[in-house]
Design an enzyme around this catalytic site. Structure first.
Site, short mmCIF file in Angstrom:
data_model
loop_
_atom_site.label_atom_id
_atom_site.label_comp_id
_atom_site.label_asym_id
_atom_site.label_seq_id
_atom_site.Cartn_x
_atom_site.Cartn_y
_atom_site.Cartn_z
N GLY A 1 -10.85 9.43 3.08
CA GLY A 1 -9.89 10.52 2.98
C GLY A 1 -9.49 11.17 4.29
N ARG B 1 -4.69 -2.95 -16.35
CA ARG B 1 -4.02 -2.26 -15.24
C ARG B 1 -2.96 -1.31 -15.77
NH1 ARG B 1 -3.97 -3.09 -10.03
NH2 ARG B 1 -5.00 -5.09 -10.24
N MET C 1 -6.73 2.19 -2.90
CA MET C 1 -6.80 0.74 -2.77
C MET C 1 -6.60 0.04 -4.12
SD MET C 1 -7.00 0.79 0.39
CE MET C 1 -7.35 -0.85 0.98
N ARG C 2 -5.45 0.31 -4.71
CA ARG C 2 -5.10 -0.36 -5.97
C ARG C 2 -3.66 -0.81 -5.94
NH1 ARG C 2 -7.82 -0.92 -10.34
NH2 ARG C 2 -5.96 -0.69 -11.62
N HIS D 1 0.45 2.31 5.51
CA HIS D 1 -0.15 0.97 5.57
C HIS D 1 -0.54 0.69 7.02
CE1 HIS D 1 -0.87 -3.19 4.48
NE2 HIS D 1 -0.25 -3.52 5.60
N LEU E 1 4.79 -5.26 -3.26
CA LEU E 1 3.69 -4.73 -2.46
C LEU E 1 4.05 -4.62 -0.97
CD1 LEU E 1 0.63 -3.94 -2.66
CD2 LEU E 1 0.14 -6.28 -1.91
N ASP E 2 3.92 -3.42 -0.42
CA ASP E 2 4.10 -3.16 1.01
C ASP E 2 5.48 -3.53 1.53
OD1 ASP E 2 1.48 -2.25 1.09
OD2 ASP E 2 0.67 -4.18 1.67
N GLU F 1 -1.95 7.12 12.36
CA GLU F 1 -1.64 7.40 10.96
C GLU F 1 -1.68 8.90 10.71
OE1 GLU F 1 -3.82 5.20 7.95
OE2 GLU F 1 -4.03 3.48 9.28
#
Ligand code: GAR
Length: 208
Positions: A15, A68, A93-94, A112, A147-148, A177
């Site tokens: 975190g 999911r 992280m999912r 990311h 994704l991303d 970041e």
């Protein structure tokens, strides 16, 4: 219905991005606050930070969900209780289902640890070293079902040194970041993002 004052942060681990964002939010007096932190892991370090700072927390363990989609539906319902202006993925992280992503379209943002579109997915620092790139970094992007691959809001670059280890490189990226992610989330909650396809214009504060 949205509450423009609420931000919900999703975490899975230590975190540090949550902490950097909370500090910026308080110090810079954003027009929004971190109303809740939700983790899929009960042992996520970021939960301790949130509790210590009076932020509501919740744990939603993905391992007990039947699928999911079921997990994401429950997660979306929990988040909706806050009607947040921004849903911030900070080391969550999912992989999120398309339904979840669409539900929060335009409000869901992620950091990311690579210069996207290079190195989507996991293990970005190792892969950057193995690829021999001279520059690496972090990307803040709006989340889409791919994704991303969502529209890029901000990037920060760091040099890759000849003798870098994965850990040293990761630490150098993480430091950036903590700078670029709060600034991007602030722009989102201040309605300063203009999205045109994959291109995002970030209006300066004065042009809001
Ligand atoms: C950060 O480096 C973030 O970029 C990465 O997880 C770390 C979380 O650190 N996110 C991803 O890899 C998402 N695909 P933190 O818990 O200290 O903020």
């Amino acid at each position: 219905m949205q509450n423009p004052h609420n931000i919900v942060v999703l975490i899975s681990g230590r975190g540090s991005n949550l902490e950097a964002m909370h500090r910026a939010c308080v110090a810079q007096r954003w027009p929004a606050r971190i109303a809740a932190v939700i983790s899929n892991r009960a042992d996520a370090g970021g939960l301790d930070y949130a509790r210590a700072h009076g932020i509501d927390t919740a744990v939603l363990d993905h391992r007990v969900a039947p699928s999911r989609e079921a997990y994401d539906a429950e997660l979306a319902a929990r988040i909706d209780a806050w009607q947040p202006r921004a849903v911030v993925l900070a080391g969550f992280m999912r992989v999120l289902s398309a339904g979840f992503v669409h539900h929060f379209d335009g409000r869901l943002i992620n950091v990311h640890p690579s210069l996207l579109p290079a190195f989507p997915g996991l293990g970005t620092h190792r892969r950057a070293l193995d690829a021999g790139v001279k520059w690496h970094g972090a990307t803040v992007h709006l989340v889409t079902a791919e994704l991303d691959q969502g529209p890029i809001v901000a990037q920060a670059i760091v040099p890759v040194h000849d003798d870098d280890s994965e850990e040293r490189l990761a630490a150098r990226v993480l430091e950036q970041e903590h700078v670029v992610y709060p600034a991007a989330v602030r722009a989102l909650v201040e309605d300063r993002l203009r999205v045109d396809g994959l291109r995002v214009r970030v209006l300066p504060e004065s042009l809001r």
